[in-house]
Every structure is written in C-alpha cells, then in structure tokens.
Design an enzyme around this catalytic site. Structure first.
Site, short mmCIF file in Angstrom:
data_model
loop_
_atom_site.label_atom_id
_atom_site.label_comp_id
_atom_site.label_asym_id
_atom_site.label_seq_id
_atom_site.Cartn_x
_atom_site.Cartn_y
_atom_site.Cartn_z
N THR A 73 10.23 -2.33 -22.87
CA THR A 73 11.22 -1.31 -22.44
C THR A 73 11.68 -1.32 -21.05
O THR A 73 12.34 -1.25 -20.65
CB THR A 73 12.12 -0.58 -23.20
OG1 THR A 73 12.29 -0.88 -24.49
CG2 THR A 73 12.78 0.58 -22.62
N ASN A 152 16.74 -10.11 -31.68
CA ASN A 152 15.96 -9.86 -32.34
C ASN A 152 16.81 -9.54 -33.73
O ASN A 152 16.12 -9.43 -34.87
CB ASN A 152 15.02 -8.01 -32.10
CG ASN A 152 16.09 -7.46 -30.97
OD1 ASN A 152 17.46 -7.46 -30.91
ND2 ASN A 152 16.92 -5.76 -31.74
N GLN A 180 11.25 -11.69 -28.15
CA GLN A 180 11.11 -12.57 -28.91
C GLN A 180 11.08 -13.82 -29.08
O GLN A 180 11.11 -14.47 -30.25
CB GLN A 180 12.88 -12.24 -29.89
CG GLN A 180 12.94 -11.06 -30.38
CD GLN A 180 11.89 -10.13 -31.28
OE1 GLN A 180 11.36 -10.59 -31.51
NE2 GLN A 180 11.49 -8.64 -31.43
N GLY A 201 3.66 -7.07 -25.61
CA GLY A 201 2.92 -7.17 -25.92
C GLY A 201 2.61 -7.03 -27.49
O GLY A 201 2.27 -8.12 -28.90
N HIS A 202 2.98 -6.40 -28.29
CA HIS A 202 3.36 -5.85 -30.08
C HIS A 202 3.91 -7.01 -30.21
O HIS A 202 3.35 -6.73 -31.90
CB HIS A 202 3.26 -4.32 -29.92
CG HIS A 202 4.93 -4.44 -30.07
ND1 HIS A 202 5.46 -3.49 -30.89
CD2 HIS A 202 6.25 -3.90 -28.84
CE1 HIS A 202 7.01 -2.83 -30.47
NE2 HIS A 202 6.93 -3.61 -29.79
N THR A 238 -2.46 3.36 -13.36
CA THR A 238 -4.06 3.24 -14.08
C THR A 238 -4.19 2.17 -14.77
O THR A 238 -2.92 2.41 -15.73
CB THR A 238 -5.02 4.01 -13.96
OG1 THR A 238 -5.01 4.75 -12.59
CG2 THR A 238 -6.46 2.99 -14.27
N CYS A 322 17.52 3.38 -35.51
CA CYS A 322 17.78 4.51 -34.56
C CYS A 322 15.74 4.52 -34.70
O CYS A 322 15.39 4.53 -35.30
CB CYS A 322 18.27 5.38 -34.66
SG CYS A 322 19.80 5.09 -35.56
N1 PLP Z 1 13.81 -6.62 -26.12
C1 PLP Z 1 14.07 -7.46 -27.64
C2 PLP Z 1 14.69 -7.92 -27.88
C3 PLP Z 1 13.38 -6.02 -28.66
O1 PLP Z 1 13.22 -6.62 -29.54
C4 PLP Z 1 12.33 -5.50 -28.08
C5 PLP Z 1 12.01 -4.42 -29.04
O2 PLP Z 1 12.03 -4.61 -29.98
C6 PLP Z 1 12.20 -5.17 -27.03
C7 PLP Z 1 13.09 -5.29 -26.05
C8 PLP Z 1 11.64 -3.53 -26.47
O3 PLP Z 1 9.95 -3.86 -26.17
P1 PLP Z 1 9.42 -2.51 -25.73
O4 PLP Z 1 9.07 -2.50 -27.75
O5 PLP Z 1 7.89 -3.20 -25.85
O6 PLP Z 1 9.45 -1.93 -25.33
#
Ligand code: PLP
Length: 381
Positions: A73, A152, A180, A201-202, A238, A322
């Site tokens: 994000t 997503n 994705q 990363g996650h 940092t 949400c």
């Molecule tokens: N863009 C897409 C297509 C996603 O699926 C997501 C996460 O749901 C994001 C952006 C945002 O990623 P993050 O959770 O690392 O901010």
C-alpha cells in the site's frame, strides 16, 4: 471435537514460511542500525542487501531498483503520489478493478481520474486504454497509468504484456501493482516496460509490514517519505533488517506449483458444479491464476455464509473485506456488471504454498453442509 481451522484465504495473506521465520528470528538477535558504519551496523546492512538481492531475483529486477517500504500500500502510494509530481502527470488512468490502495492513492493526488472499464470477465478494456492514450496526446496531458497484474478478488490475469506494448513506447508513465503476481508468474521488471511496480512480502510467506516499490532509474527520484536518506534517499525510515531478511528468505524459497494450485481450484469448482449447479464463477471466461476461485450461489448471502463456514473451521473470504472486518460490496464485481444481489453472495477461496487436497475437500464438505442447511431452512433460493 475441535480441529485446526482450514485456511483458504492465501490471497489475503499467506501463512509464514518457516524459512522467513528463521531468517527473521536470526536478524532479531542482531543489534544496531543498518546505516551505522561499525561492525554491528554492517552486519545488519549485510542482511538488508542480501534480502534486496533475493527479492530482486524473484521480481526480475536489479537490486538497486528495489526500494523497501512498509507495505505494498505504501509502495503504491509512493508510486502514485510521488510519481504524479515527479512526472508532472495531468491525470491518472486506472482500471476500475484496482485495489483500494491504488484507488485511494490516486484520489489523494487530486488529479482527474480517467477510469478504464473492466469487461464482464474482469479484463481491463484495452481499446479504452488505447483511446485514453490518444485523448491524452490530443490534449497534451501526461498520464500516469496504473493497472494491476492479477486481480486479488477474481484471480483474473490482466493482459500486462499488451498494456506494456501500448504504454511502454509512449511518454506516459506505467505503474503495475504486481502484488498478486509475485511468485506466481515470472516477473521481469528490469527488461519489461513498467516504470514502477509494487510488491508485498506477506502475500508470499513473509510477515506483513514489508513491501517494495521497484523503480527504473528515471523513477529513482519518486518520493513519498523523505526522512533520513535511507534506501538511497528514496524512502526515509530505518530499514527493518528482520522484515527484509524474512521477505528475502520467502522470495528465495517461493516455488509456485501452478499445476498443484490449479488442481485444487478445479476440484473446488467441479465440486461446486455438483452441489450447487446454479453457482456462478466470476471471471471464468478470462485467463485466471490457478490458486483462486470467486463464486456465488444465488440467494446465499456471503456474510452469513462466511460466518457459518467460520464456525465449521473454514476460513474463506468474500474477496472484498473492509478493514473493519465487515463484508463490503465488491467494486470489482460491480465493474464487471455483476448485479449487486449476486455480488453480495460472492465467496473467495484461495490456496497457497501449504494448501493440500484435504483443504479443498474440507471446504466442499463444509459448503455442502451449509447449502443443505440453508435449503432445509428455506433460506437459499
Ligand atoms: N494490491 C493488491 C492486488 C493486493 O491484493 C493487496 C493486498 O491485499 C495490496 C495491493 C496491498 O498490499 P499490502 O497489504 O502489502 O499493503
């Protein structure tokens, strides 16, 4: 008897990979700041640069093109807010199926938003993109084009090669949300057209809280957080060596098994066809990534279904949660022209690196129970 819940929501966040956990715990043992020149600092710098190399390799980027951020994000926000200023954009052209991170960052620029429609299968309308590029040239407007690679919610794979071919040779800037796509499709950032790309990363088995913006050299001055000059002045704050080490380890060990993922998804879709012949699978006519299916059974409200499945130990998503945890109306399905009543029945099942056949079977068994209960109680149409 209680059993461990079955996790069917990898598109929301992938389970932590053991290699990422190990790398993170080892890094947490170290003291210091990666920017310090003494031995303690150098040890952490070493972890940050190893992580950068590993993430770059997975994304087909050069290590110097990787700017670590706190999330995708943030990377998206840097690309859009920073990029709009850097490239003197007069408007942002973005698809109606973008993630909220993109939609909200684009809105925050205050620039006019030129929205590109999705077709009924969830694909970005390339004819409209071409005509917006022509319109921008006629009006002398510089565009910042923002598209996602894989949706997503639906798993629809956007025609990024063709988008690259359309925007790449122009003077307009191209940003791709590859969150994705990372570790699912071969990425070749360095050799392909996008000027900037965001990854997270996650979604690949690192903890949440680490992402990256990939930048070509001409986008090296795109900024969001000035701070103390970290990341070669491209993102202040940092660096978290522990999170970067975990992202690197997850990147180095990610092996997307396309066949296994498709087999799980296909078994769910085939099972659905048998137990709920009226189920609608969204994006079915488009190229989709194999780890996810998004479907609706008319009359079976997704908020109710998710709660019932949760009680059975099945963690699925509506695809459009949400941040409050409530189920929101999906702007992606709305853009595909799905009627609201049907969109409110959408459920998303997504698999990943530790998913098994037993997970798919558990879902189908639970869903069948749910449907028969609903039918018995006369709640499903
Ligand atoms: N863009 C897409 C297509 C996603 O699926 C997501 C996460 O749901 C994001 C952006 C945002 O990623 P993050 O959770 O690392 O901010």
């Amino acid at each position: 008897m209680t059993r461990a819940a079955t996790y069917l929501d990898h598109n929301a966040s992938a389970p932590l990979r053991p290699e990422a956990r190990e790398a993170m715990l080892a890094a947490l043992e170290l003291t210091g700041n990666p920017s310090s020149v003494h031995a303690h600092g150098r040890a952490l710098r070493n972890l940050v640069e190893t992580g950068r190399q590993q993430v770059a390799t997975l994304a087909g980027a050069e290590p110097k093109q990787v700017v670590f951020t706190g999330s995708a994000t943030e990377a998206i926000t840097q690309a859009l807010i920073g990029g709009a200023t850097q490239f003197s954009a007069g408007a942002i052209a973005l698809s109606a199926g973008e993630h909220a991170a993109t939609l909200k960052a684009a809105a925050a620029t205050g620039l006019p938003l030129w929205t590109i429609a999705l077709d009924a299968e969830g694909r970005i309308d390339l004819d409209q993109l071409s005509s917006l590029l022509r319109q921008a040239d006629e009006q002398g407007v510089t565009l910042l084009v923002a598209v996602h690679w894989i949706n997503n919610e639906t798993g629809v794979v956007q025609p990024v090669e063709r988008i690259n071919a359309l925007v790449g040779p122009t003077r307009h800037t191209l940003f791709v949300d590859a969150v994705q796509a990372l570790a699912k499709l071969p990425l070749d950032f360095a050799a392909s057209a996008p000027d900037m790309m965001a990854i997270s990363g996650h979604k690949i088995g690192a903890p949440a809280g680490i992402g990256a913006l990939l930048v070509k050299s001409h986008a090296d001055t795109v900024r969001l957080i000035p701070g103390g000059g970290q990341e070669q002045g491209r993102r202040g704050g940092t660096e978290s060596a522990a999170l970067i080490a975990a992202f690197g380890a997850a990147a180095a060990t990610s092996r997307y098994d396309a066949e296994a993922m498709s087999a799980l998804t296909q078994s769910v879709e085939a099972g659905l066809g048998a137990i709920a012949p009226d189920a609608v699978i969204f994006g079915r006519g488009a190229t989709r990534i194999g780890n996810v299916t998004n479907f609706a059974v008319p009359g079976l409200n997704n908020a109710t279904a998710m709660m019932a499945l949760d009680l059975m130990g099945l963690s699925v998503s509506s695809g459009s949660a949400c941040s409050s945890g409530k189920v929101g109306a999906s702007h992606v399905l709305a853009a595909m022209g799905v009627p609201k009543a049907l969109a409110n029945c959408a459920l998303r099942v997504s698999f990943g690196w530790n998913s098994t056949r037993a997970d798919a079977e558990a879902f189908l068994a639970g869903f069948e129970t749910l449907l028969s209960r609903q039918r018995r109680d006369g709640k499903a149409a």
